[in-house]
Design an enzyme around this catalytic site. Sequence first.
Site, PDB file in Angstrom:
ATOM      1  N   ASN A 112      23.405  21.503 -43.443  1.00  0.00           N
ATOM      2  CA  ASN A 112      24.853  21.376 -43.254  1.00  0.00           C
ATOM      3  C   ASN A 112      25.589  21.539 -44.592  1.00  0.00           C
ATOM      4  OD1 ASN A 112      27.585  20.272 -42.272  1.00  0.00           O
ATOM      5  ND2 ASN A 112      26.364  20.441 -40.408  1.00  0.00           N
ATOM      6  N   ARG A 113      26.761  20.933 -44.731  1.00  0.00           N
ATOM      7  CA  ARG A 113      27.646  21.317 -45.831  1.00  0.00           C
ATOM      8  C   ARG A 113      27.646  20.339 -47.011  1.00  0.00           C
ATOM      9  NH1 ARG A 113      29.229  23.140 -41.149  1.00  0.00           N
ATOM     10  NH2 ARG A 113      29.951  25.293 -41.017  1.00  0.00           N
ATOM     11  N   HIS A 138      23.817  24.892 -45.496  1.00  0.00           N
ATOM     12  CA  HIS A 138      22.401  25.085 -45.168  1.00  0.00           C
ATOM     13  C   HIS A 138      21.553  25.575 -46.353  1.00  0.00           C
ATOM     14  CE1 HIS A 138      23.258  23.953 -41.174  1.00  0.00           C
ATOM     15  NE2 HIS A 138      23.562  25.119 -40.645  1.00  0.00           N
ATOM     16  N   HIS A 212      16.890  24.746 -36.720  1.00  0.00           N
ATOM     17  CA  HIS A 212      18.116  25.287 -36.139  1.00  0.00           C
ATOM     18  C   HIS A 212      17.873  26.106 -34.866  1.00  0.00           C
ATOM     19  CE1 HIS A 212      22.321  26.353 -36.269  1.00  0.00           C
ATOM     20  NE2 HIS A 212      22.481  25.838 -37.458  1.00  0.00           N
ATOM     21  N   TYR A 214      18.538  27.432 -31.304  1.00  0.00           N
ATOM     22  CA  TYR A 214      19.641  27.509 -30.355  1.00  0.00           C
ATOM     23  C   TYR A 214      18.993  27.534 -28.974  1.00  0.00           C
ATOM     24  CZ  TYR A 214      23.012  29.203 -33.907  1.00  0.00           C
ATOM     25  OH  TYR A 214      23.840  29.344 -34.995  1.00  0.00           O
ATOM     26  N   ASP A 281      30.863  20.817 -32.928  1.00  0.00           N
ATOM     27  CA  ASP A 281      30.131  21.030 -34.185  1.00  0.00           C
ATOM     28  C   ASP A 281      30.247  19.706 -34.935  1.00  0.00           C
ATOM     29  OD1 ASP A 281      28.800  22.112 -36.319  1.00  0.00           O
ATOM     30  OD2 ASP A 281      30.134  23.837 -36.578  1.00  0.00           O
ATOM     31  N   GLN A 318      23.271  16.745 -35.161  1.00  0.00           N
ATOM     32  CA  GLN A 318      24.426  17.641 -35.098  1.00  0.00           C
ATOM     33  C   GLN A 318      24.396  18.359 -33.756  1.00  0.00           C
ATOM     34  OE1 GLN A 318      26.485  18.036 -37.890  1.00  0.00           O
ATOM     35  NE2 GLN A 318      27.813  19.697 -37.218  1.00  0.00           N
ATOM     36  N   GLU A 346      20.548  19.432 -34.037  1.00  0.00           N
ATOM     37  CA  GLU A 346      19.883  19.413 -35.339  1.00  0.00           C
ATOM     38  C   GLU A 346      19.774  17.977 -35.826  1.00  0.00           C
ATOM     39  OE1 GLU A 346      22.236  22.333 -37.836  1.00  0.00           O
ATOM     40  OE2 GLU A 346      23.179  22.553 -35.889  1.00  0.00           O
TER      41      GLU A 346
HETATM   42  C1  GLA Z   1      25.437  24.311 -38.151  1.00  0.00           C
HETATM   43  C2  GLA Z   1      26.804  23.985 -38.578  1.00  0.00           C
HETATM   44  C3  GLA Z   1      27.749  24.937 -37.960  1.00  0.00           C
HETATM   45  C4  GLA Z   1      27.377  26.360 -38.270  1.00  0.00           C
HETATM   46  C5  GLA Z   1      25.987  26.623 -37.833  1.00  0.00           C
HETATM   47  C6  GLA Z   1      25.537  28.000 -38.229  1.00  0.00           C
HETATM   48  O1  GLA Z   1      25.217  23.919 -36.873  1.00  0.00           O
HETATM   49  O2  GLA Z   1      27.171  22.687 -38.285  1.00  0.00           O
HETATM   50  O3  GLA Z   1      29.040  24.690 -38.425  1.00  0.00           O
HETATM   51  O4  GLA Z   1      27.463  26.585 -39.634  1.00  0.00           O
HETATM   52  O5  GLA Z   1      25.118  25.677 -38.385  1.00  0.00           O
HETATM   53  O6  GLA Z   1      26.391  28.995 -37.809  1.00  0.00           O
END
Ligand code: GLA
Length: 381
Positions: A112-113, A138, A212, A214, A281, A318, A346
């Site tokens: 994440n950020r 990431h 990650h 999906y 998100d 997440q 996540e």
């Molecule tokens: C995570 C983040 C999202 C996005 C995805 C990748 O889930 O929380 O905001 O960046 O990865 O696209």
Amino acid sequence: MRRCAVFAAVPLLAILGMLVEAGAGTKGKKMKAGIQKQAFGKTAEGPAVDLYTLTNANGMMTKITNYGGIVTELHTADRNGKIENVVLGFDNLKDYLVRHPYFGAIIGRVGNRIAKASFTLDGKEYKLAANNGPNTLHGGEKGFDRVVWKAEPSENADGVALKLSYLSPDGEEGFPGNLTTTVVYTITNRNELKIEYTATTDKATPVNLTQHNYFNLATPKAGTVLDHELMIAADSYTPTDNALIPTGEIKPVKDTPLDFNTPMTLGARIEQVKGDPGGYDHNYVIRGGGKGLVLAARVYEPKTGRAMEVHTTEPAIQLYTGNFLNGKEKGLDGVVYRKHYGFCLETQHYPDAVHHANFPSIILRPGKTYTQTTVYRFSAK
Ligand code: GLA
């Protein structure tokens, strides 16, 4: 010459792998567990990467490449025993080498950020890559999703496993310390995808690993995941600003569209979730999380009957509903991945924890071992 179905490294496992019957997945039929290895291509820097196919005794199957530790496919049974792929991905390495939305990848060194692409640790400031506006996402430009891992297949009483190892050198992507990382993916005979992480360092460094995938339990070709019913065992979440950077608050989910304590479809309230692009998100604080393996989330897909439970030792999770997917990627079976075609759960420590003393710390120090276990358990009803 292109190598194909190379079993040399794992002769015994390969023999078992070859015993897996064609037409896997017919209800009631016992499958032979095993691992197969095949060449998957080469990265621009040269190293050849492989694709491993792991099958359990029930015919549940996953394909994992040691490039980025990416799960490219994951096949599970529906209520009629039909085994189909339930993750977004590509069938070739080339598509993973271009930037993609982290499909199926191991995320690190910090998931994440990180606000403003920098942090201070023990009085020293570290500069990172700003790869998401002014912030780091990431792990930076070349996170753990874009490196080649060493792979070792194995089998144990639990199931079929692939151990991935990566030594992230001191200073990589701006982070301090040589970080020795292992991720063990196991397809258990209880139809679980188990992911066990460890990391050690020789200098203090932040570490927050995740994975990650999906998911689309109706299979990605079925369209959006908005009909999936979700339960998240969380009473609170960490609100963010418009750039998805936590404000530092921890707020209750009660009386908001984020409350999934009572199972609810992803689509029921998604329009009420503000943001650009809209959708979930959000980082949820797992009830009783961070102390041992606990149930964090449960998902049910009504058309196919597939269900998935997420158990984790991490304190948070997440929920991301593929809001940034925009039809740019065409994946497995020629499916164009559009907004909300997959969701991610996540497991992690809170985003931007390096800037918030009230969030559980993500600092790993020499002599300590980072560990995480997350189990995605599949069933159908
Ligand atoms: C995570 C983040 C999202 C996005 C995805 C990748 O889930 O929380 O905001 O960046 O990865 O696209």
